[in-house]
Design a protein around this motif. Sequence first.
Motif, PDB file in Angstrom:
ATOM      1  N   GLU A   1       0.524  -5.470  20.845  1.00  0.00           N
ATOM      2  CA  GLU A   1      -0.349  -6.585  20.491  1.00  0.00           C
ATOM      3  C   GLU A   1      -0.628  -6.587  18.990  1.00  0.00           C
ATOM      4  O   GLU A   1      -0.683  -7.648  18.357  1.00  0.00           O
ATOM      5  N   GLN A   2      -0.808  -5.416  18.415  1.00  0.00           N
ATOM      6  CA  GLN A   2      -1.060  -5.336  16.978  1.00  0.00           C
ATOM      7  C   GLN A   2       0.166  -5.764  16.175  1.00  0.00           C
ATOM      8  O   GLN A   2       0.040  -6.406  15.132  1.00  0.00           O
TER       9      GLN A   2
ATOM     10  N   LYS B   1       0.154  -9.484  16.187  1.00  0.00           N
ATOM     11  CA  LYS B   1      -0.844 -10.022  15.256  1.00  0.00           C
ATOM     12  C   LYS B   1      -0.343  -9.928  13.817  1.00  0.00           C
ATOM     13  O   LYS B   1      -0.559 -10.838  13.012  1.00  0.00           O
TER      14      LYS B   1
ATOM     15  N   GLU C   1       2.034 -12.680  13.202  1.00  0.00           N
ATOM     16  CA  GLU C   1       1.357 -13.963  13.042  1.00  0.00           C
ATOM     17  C   GLU C   1       0.715 -14.086  11.656  1.00  0.00           C
ATOM     18  O   GLU C   1       0.751 -15.152  11.039  1.00  0.00           O
ATOM     19  N   ARG C   2       0.123 -12.992  11.187  1.00  0.00           N
ATOM     20  CA  ARG C   2      -0.514 -13.045   9.872  1.00  0.00           C
ATOM     21  C   ARG C   2       0.497 -13.267   8.754  1.00  0.00           C
ATOM     22  O   ARG C   2       0.164 -13.824   7.707  1.00  0.00           O
TER      23      ARG C   2
END
Length: 471
Positions: free
Chosen positions: A6-7, A10, A13-14
């Motif tokens: 999940e990290q 993220k 996405e960033r």
Amino acid sequence: MQLWLEQIEKARERSEGVDLQSLADYARDKTPRDLGTFKQLEDRRNFLRESLGDDEKSAVAYERIIAGSEIQDVNYLARGARAAKAVGRIVIRDTAGRLGGYGTGFLIAPGVLITNNHVLPSIEACRRSEAQFEFELDIDGTALNAVTYGLETQALFFTSKGLDFTVVAVAAASTVGEGQLAHYGFLPLVGATGKVSDGEWLTIIQHPNGDRKQVCVRENKLLKRTDDVLWYSTDTLGGSSGSPVFSNDWYVVALHHSGVPQERDGRTQTISGRDYDPRTDGEQDIKWIANEGIRISRIVDTLQSALPAHPLLQPVFGATPENSRLMLPSVDLLQSTSTHVPGTTPAPGPLIQQPPNRKTTMNDMQSGGRRTLTVTLGIEADGSVAVLRSGPAPRPANRWTPSKRPAPRRRRNPRRPSTYPSMRPTTTARASTAASSRPASLNCRYTCRCSERPSPRRPRNWSTPPEARTC
């Protein structure tokens, strides 16, 4: 595993809209002057001025930093070794005590440790997990035995899934090995901005793949930042999650937690050039474009908003650029050992400093300002060092001084005769006649000053008669 994936998502996405691979290639030979914004450089200048407390010294440091100089004072390594003491390995265990993996964490206040949320996501995950320190090689390359400490969630536990960090209290006494947690010190978290600018070199201390403590000090350039994270090119492996990311002056600037992987056709790539398969591949198999760390300023702001009055976190909230600078006094290990128990590692005592408003000057050194101390050290079997006795050096007995130096003895010529047959006493008239019948340069054969001709070697026990002593 799921939390870690999940990290990564993220981080992906960033980084959308930012070509980190091209940025990394572009920044390779660029300096902070080329990459940093005007605000970043001004914040950096102000931070250096506040931390160093000297306008001239901070100006020199600032110019060296923005020029991208890799040259550091030689104490950079010693200060890094001191900072590394506070970094430990997190041993992740489930509620049954089974090993689930490894991570990295570090102490941010007395008895307080920080790591990632995906390493220790809950109180249940902390119950059987442990923090290990000194899991490393010593200066001789000998493997040290880890000193293990339990986690105390009842004293402090706070986690943030959004910023991927967890702070938890650590027991003061070890459960495996001998030692006290205070021996390792802690790394202050400074909430002020300006600790680093884009293009600066970074250093990360980590336990990659759960191995012994290691450091990466090459190709560690800060590429870009957002409000929450920093992107940098430091090399890390699985197990490095929760590692501290340092600036050149050893301030913690980020908490490493993940990275941006290389993709092809929307699929994460491995270092072997194939698609990543979570069923068979691990974190160490992913090919990263850049690594990502949570900014320390955001972590401090979050803790201050959530737990402003927690007693264990007050050292975090009170950290400033000036009082958090990592110094390296030569008396780091000098301490009172009146209560030291053999076989244990004593905690560092207070630092010995100069009296206030008093600085050692060159005149002090030239006028005998040097002081000598005698320190007796005790070295235990586990390699710990303790000061057994210290004090002024005793003055040696019968100390020699130039004024007491004995006069040298005059050596007699062993070949000197007591008499010389050709120079027996004669009458004054005979001596005068002989003297007047020769040139002036030959009148005196032996000791008279008027002779230009050197005197022959005088036999042993030779004495000059009165007639030959005057011209």
